[in-house]
Design a protein around this motif. Structure first.
Motif, PDB file in Angstrom:
ATOM      1  N   ILE A 154       0.846  -1.202   0.000  1.00 15.87           N
ATOM      2  CA  ILE A 154       0.000   0.000   0.000  1.00 15.87           C
ATOM      3  C   ILE A 154       0.879   1.249   0.000  1.00 15.87           C
ATOM      4  CG2 ILE A 154      -1.637   1.365   1.375  1.00 15.87           C
ATOM      5  CD1 ILE A 154      -2.790  -1.366   2.359  1.00 15.87           C
ATOM      6  N   THR A 155       1.911   1.235   0.847  1.00  9.95           N
ATOM      7  CA  THR A 155       2.815   2.389   0.929  1.00  9.95           C
ATOM      8  C   THR A 155       3.486   2.650  -0.414  1.00  9.95           C
ATOM      9  OG1 THR A 155       3.251   1.958   3.263  1.00  9.95           O
ATOM     10  CG2 THR A 155       4.844   3.335   2.101  1.00  9.95           C
ATOM     11  N   ALA A 156       3.934   1.596  -1.087  1.00 10.91           N
ATOM     12  CA  ALA A 156       4.605   1.751  -2.382  1.00 10.91           C
ATOM     13  C   ALA A 156       3.697   2.417  -3.413  1.00 10.91           C
ATOM     14  CB  ALA A 156       5.067   0.386  -2.896  1.00 10.91           C
ATOM     15  N   ASN A 157       2.383   2.180  -3.281  1.00  9.36           N
ATOM     16  CA  ASN A 157       1.442   2.712  -4.273  1.00  9.36           C
ATOM     17  C   ASN A 157       0.877   4.091  -3.932  1.00  9.36           C
ATOM     18  OD1 ASN A 157       0.900   0.521  -6.444  1.00  9.36           O
ATOM     19  ND2 ASN A 157       0.885  -0.625  -4.537  1.00  9.36           N
ATOM     20  N   VAL A 158       0.954   4.492  -2.659  1.00  7.95           N
ATOM     21  CA  VAL A 158       0.341   5.772  -2.271  1.00  7.95           C
ATOM     22  C   VAL A 158       1.346   6.803  -1.772  1.00  7.95           C
ATOM     23  CG1 VAL A 158      -1.788   4.565  -1.649  1.00  7.95           C
ATOM     24  CG2 VAL A 158      -0.140   5.147   0.145  1.00  7.95           C
ATOM     25  N   ILE A 159       2.609   6.411  -1.597  1.00  5.75           N
ATOM     26  CA  ILE A 159       3.564   7.279  -0.922  1.00  5.75           C
ATOM     27  C   ILE A 159       3.806   8.585  -1.669  1.00  5.75           C
ATOM     28  CG2 ILE A 159       5.640   6.300  -2.017  1.00  5.75           C
ATOM     29  CD1 ILE A 159       5.233   7.421   1.665  1.00  5.75           C
ATOM     30  N   ARG A 160       3.656   8.595  -2.993  1.00  8.85           N
ATOM     31  CA  ARG A 160       3.892   9.814  -3.771  1.00  8.85           C
ATOM     32  C   ARG A 160       2.901  10.918  -3.419  1.00  8.85           C
ATOM     33  NH1 ARG A 160       7.273   9.449  -8.201  1.00  8.85           N
ATOM     34  NH2 ARG A 160       8.030   7.363  -8.714  1.00  8.85           N
ATOM     35  N   ARG A 161       1.781  10.555  -2.827  1.00 10.78           N
ATOM     36  CA  ARG A 161       0.743  11.545  -2.521  1.00 10.78           C
ATOM     37  C   ARG A 161       0.955  12.223  -1.166  1.00 10.78           C
ATOM     38  NH1 ARG A 161      -4.442   7.644  -3.945  1.00 10.78           N
ATOM     39  NH2 ARG A 161      -3.705   6.948  -6.002  1.00 10.78           N
ATOM     40  N   PHE A 162       1.897  11.728  -0.371  1.00  7.92           N
ATOM     41  CA  PHE A 162       2.079  12.252   0.983  1.00  7.92           C
ATOM     42  C   PHE A 162       3.533  12.656   1.208  1.00  7.92           C
ATOM     43  CE2 PHE A 162      -1.202   8.943   1.004  1.00  7.92           C
ATOM     44  CZ  PHE A 162      -2.264   9.605   1.574  1.00  7.92           C
ATOM     45  N   SER A 163       3.740  13.489   2.235  1.00  8.47           N
ATOM     46  CA  SER A 163       5.115  13.750   2.657  1.00  8.47           C
ATOM     47  C   SER A 163       5.596  12.533   3.436  1.00  8.47           C
ATOM     48  CB  SER A 163       5.182  15.008   3.532  1.00  8.47           C
ATOM     49  OG  SER A 163       4.781  14.720   4.849  1.00  8.47           O
ATOM     50  N   LEU A 164       6.868  12.197   3.278  1.00  5.20           N
ATOM     51  CA  LEU A 164       7.395  10.999   3.923  1.00  5.20           C
ATOM     52  C   LEU A 164       7.311  11.098   5.439  1.00  5.20           C
ATOM     53  CD1 LEU A 164      10.539  10.048   1.788  1.00  5.20           C
ATOM     54  CD2 LEU A 164       8.171   9.323   1.540  1.00  5.20           C
ATOM     55  N   SER A 165       7.635  12.283   5.973  1.00  2.00           N
ATOM     56  CA  SER A 165       7.616  12.441   7.436  1.00  2.00           C
ATOM     57  C   SER A 165       6.192  12.342   7.977  1.00  2.00           C
ATOM     58  CB  SER A 165       8.252  13.770   7.834  1.00  2.00           C
ATOM     59  OG  SER A 165       7.620  14.851   7.173  1.00  2.00           O
ATOM     60  N   GLY A 166       5.226  12.954   7.290  1.00  2.00           N
ATOM     61  CA  GLY A 166       3.834  12.897   7.734  1.00  2.00           C
ATOM     62  C   GLY A 166       3.286  11.480   7.699  1.00  2.00           C
ATOM     63  N   TYR A 167       3.612  10.750   6.651  1.00  2.00           N
ATOM     64  CA  TYR A 167       3.159   9.363   6.517  1.00  2.00           C
ATOM     65  C   TYR A 167       3.760   8.498   7.616  1.00  2.00           C
ATOM     66  CZ  TYR A 167       1.820   5.050   4.077  1.00  2.00           C
ATOM     67  OH  TYR A 167       1.258   3.850   3.749  1.00  2.00           O
ATOM     68  N   TYR A 168       5.043   8.706   7.881  1.00  2.28           N
ATOM     69  CA  TYR A 168       5.770   7.949   8.903  1.00  2.28           C
ATOM     70  C   TYR A 168       5.153   8.169  10.294  1.00  2.28           C
ATOM     71  CZ  TYR A 168       9.821   6.633  11.807  1.00  2.28           C
ATOM     72  OH  TYR A 168      10.652   6.073  12.741  1.00  2.28           O
ATOM     73  N   ILE A 169       4.922   9.430  10.651  1.00  2.00           N
ATOM     74  CA  ILE A 169       4.365   9.757  11.973  1.00  2.00           C
ATOM     75  C   ILE A 169       2.951   9.198  12.120  1.00  2.00           C
ATOM     76  CG2 ILE A 169       3.593  11.654  13.453  1.00  2.00           C
ATOM     77  CD1 ILE A 169       6.622  11.227  13.422  1.00  2.00           C
ATOM     78  N   THR A 170       2.169   9.230  11.041  1.00  2.00           N
ATOM     79  CA  THR A 170       0.818   8.661  11.079  1.00  2.00           C
ATOM     80  C   THR A 170       0.864   7.165  11.384  1.00  2.00           C
ATOM     81  OG1 THR A 170       0.004  10.311   9.491  1.00  2.00           O
ATOM     82  CG2 THR A 170      -1.304   8.306   9.758  1.00  2.00           C
ATOM     83  N   CYS A 171       1.797   6.463  10.737  1.00  2.00           N
ATOM     84  CA  CYS A 171       1.935   5.015  10.963  1.00  2.00           C
ATOM     85  C   CYS A 171       2.290   4.711  12.420  1.00  2.00           C
ATOM     86  CB  CYS A 171       3.006   4.439  10.038  1.00  2.00           C
ATOM     87  SG  CYS A 171       2.487   4.269   8.313  1.00  2.00           S
ATOM     88  N   ILE A 172       3.237   5.467  12.993  1.00  2.00           N
ATOM     89  CA  ILE A 172       3.611   5.227  14.396  1.00  2.00           C
ATOM     90  C   ILE A 172       2.435   5.509  15.329  1.00  2.00           C
ATOM     91  CG2 ILE A 172       5.024   6.058  16.305  1.00  2.00           C
ATOM     92  CD1 ILE A 172       7.352   6.238  14.678  1.00  2.00           C
ATOM     93  N   SER A 173       1.683   6.564  15.040  1.00  2.00           N
ATOM     94  CA  SER A 173       0.526   6.901  15.874  1.00  2.00           C
ATOM     95  C   SER A 173      -0.499   5.773  15.873  1.00  2.00           C
ATOM     96  CB  SER A 173      -0.118   8.203  15.376  1.00  2.00           C
ATOM     97  OG  SER A 173       0.806   9.275  15.416  1.00  2.00           O
ATOM     98  N   LEU A 174      -0.705   5.153  14.711  1.00  2.00           N
ATOM     99  CA  LEU A 174      -1.661   4.048  14.614  1.00  2.00           C
ATOM    100  C   LEU A 174      -1.155   2.801  15.342  1.00  2.00           C
ATOM    101  CD1 LEU A 174      -2.756   4.553  10.895  1.00  2.00           C
ATOM    102  CD2 LEU A 174      -4.169   4.898  12.936  1.00  2.00           C
ATOM    103  N   ILE A 175       0.178   2.585  15.330  1.00  2.00           N
ATOM    104  CA  ILE A 175       0.754   1.466  16.091  1.00  2.00           C
ATOM    105  C   ILE A 175       0.481   1.650  17.582  1.00  2.00           C
ATOM    106  CG2 ILE A 175       2.898   0.335  16.797  1.00  2.00           C
ATOM    107  CD1 ILE A 175       4.040   1.115  14.037  1.00  2.00           C
TER     108      ILE A 175
END
Length: 369
Positions: A237-258
């Motif tokens: 999923i990340t490989a297909n959607v990562i271009r639409r988000f900032s890397l840092s924002g996507y990363y922090i969102t993932c940790i928050s969900l964990i």
């Protein structure tokens, strides 16, 4: 590793010994990584990767026929050294062919997703083997690993790989001095703690399932398989959607969900039942959000490194990753050895919160730069 911990614990090998067994894999990775750079630079990534696979295949052929515990230590040390060479080669090949930060993130998530499929296939296969009437022959499953090494070598021999020429006549310490900036130091700390957290899942979750949640060996091993499936989904999923988000924002969102998932698991454990079957299904879901962290943070940093220095920089990533794995395993061995398994989710949560804090500091420092 999860399979071997699970099987050897039944052979009356203590958790303390098993925790240090993983260090025989991780510490050679850390030790050999810097020296592997010069070897890879001389031979080229393709030849170095083929050499590592050939050694792994040979060692996997030996394992079923040797019973003594000390051989596992030697075996893991050799496998760890070959893994270090392999990882440096793969990261170098990716960086030499892709420069854009988000393209790197896409590619690295795809590569790491295929890695998860490998884990799923191996754990499922071994799971069927150890739960069958032929369970005493479980070590012969490693002959399949040897066969897969041979197939991979064949594919590599046919592949054309672009490799950059390394810089010449520079000492190792002079090259390393360029990686002493605060951003790099913090990044290596983040890499350490990501693997520190991952190790608590990948190697020890099957033993937690069997010893604390009282499931059989087959289902315990499938815990890692399901974790791998969710990890595959997360990276794909990340490989297909990562271009639409900032890397840092996507990363922090993932940790928050964990963190949110782990809080739910703790709530179930402490307010429902500490061995609730719901925990069986919640833990693997963590892989959906944990798996993108490593490739995303690596691609963000690797994109800033010169192609000529990528092998050396990757060796630093491998070193700190292996140290994170080793330290985590030793702590987990103590946790399991003292029968403190009801604190397992709390330990994982504390580790993720620590990772979250260090990651925030890293992103702030790199942004200022």
């Amino acid at each position: 590793m999860g399979l071997i911990i699970l099987q050897l614990s039944e052979a009356k090998i203590t958790y303390g010994e098993l925790g240090f067994l993983e260090s025989f894999k991780d510490l050679p990775i850390a030790f050999i990584s810097l020296f592997a750079v010069s070897f890879i630079n001389k031979t080229g990534a393709k030849k170095a990767l083929i050499s590592a696979l050939a050694i792994v295949g040979f060692c996997s052929c030996l394992l079923p026929f040797i019973e003594v515990f000390w051989f596992y230590k030697v075996w893991f040390a050799i496998i760890g050294a070959c893994f270090a060479i392999g990882k440096i080669c793969v990261f170098g090949i990716i960086r030499n062919n892709i420069s854009d930060e988000k393209s790197l993130a896409k590619t690295m998530n795809s590569v790491e997703a295929s890695f998860m499929i490998g884990i799923f296939a191996v754990n499922t296969g071994f799971g069927w083997l150890i739960s069958s009437q032929y369970s005493e022959f479980w070590k012969f499953g490693f002959l399949l690993i040897a066969a897969l090494c041979a197939v991979t070598i064949f594919l590599l021999l046919r592949a054309e790989i672009t490799e950059s020429k390394p810089s010449e006549n520079k000492s190792l310490f002079k090259e390393l001095s360029g990686f002493t900036t605060p951003a790099v130091v913090l990044f290596l700390g983040v890499a350490f703690f990501i693997v520190f957290v991952e190790q608590g899942f990948n190697s020890w979750l099957p033993s937690f399932y069997k010893n604390h949640l009282k499931v059989n060996s087959f289902f315990a091993l499938q815990a890692t398989s399901f974790l791998s499936l969710f990890s595959y989904a997360g990276r794909t999923i990340t490989a297909n959607v990562i271009r639409r988000f900032s890397l840092s924002g996507y990363y922090i969102t993932c940790i928050s969900l964990i963190i949110a998932l782990l809080l739910i698991i703790l709530g179930v454990q402490y307010f429902d039942s500490e061995d609730s079957r719901l925990i069986l299904f919640l833990f693997p879901v963590v892989g959906l959000f944990l798996s993108p962290l490593y490739p995303v943070i690596n691609s963000k940093m690797i994109a800033q490194v010169n192609k000529e220095k990528i092998n050396l920089f990757t060796s630093l990533i491998v070193i700190f990753s292996s140290l994170g794995s080793s330290v985590s395993s030793i702590i987990m061995a103590l946790l399991f050895g003292k029968q403190l398994l009801n604190f397992y989710p709390l330990y994982i949560l504390f580790s993720v919160i620590l990772l979250f804090v260090i990651s925030l500091v890293y992103f702030n420092v790199s942004k200022r730069k």
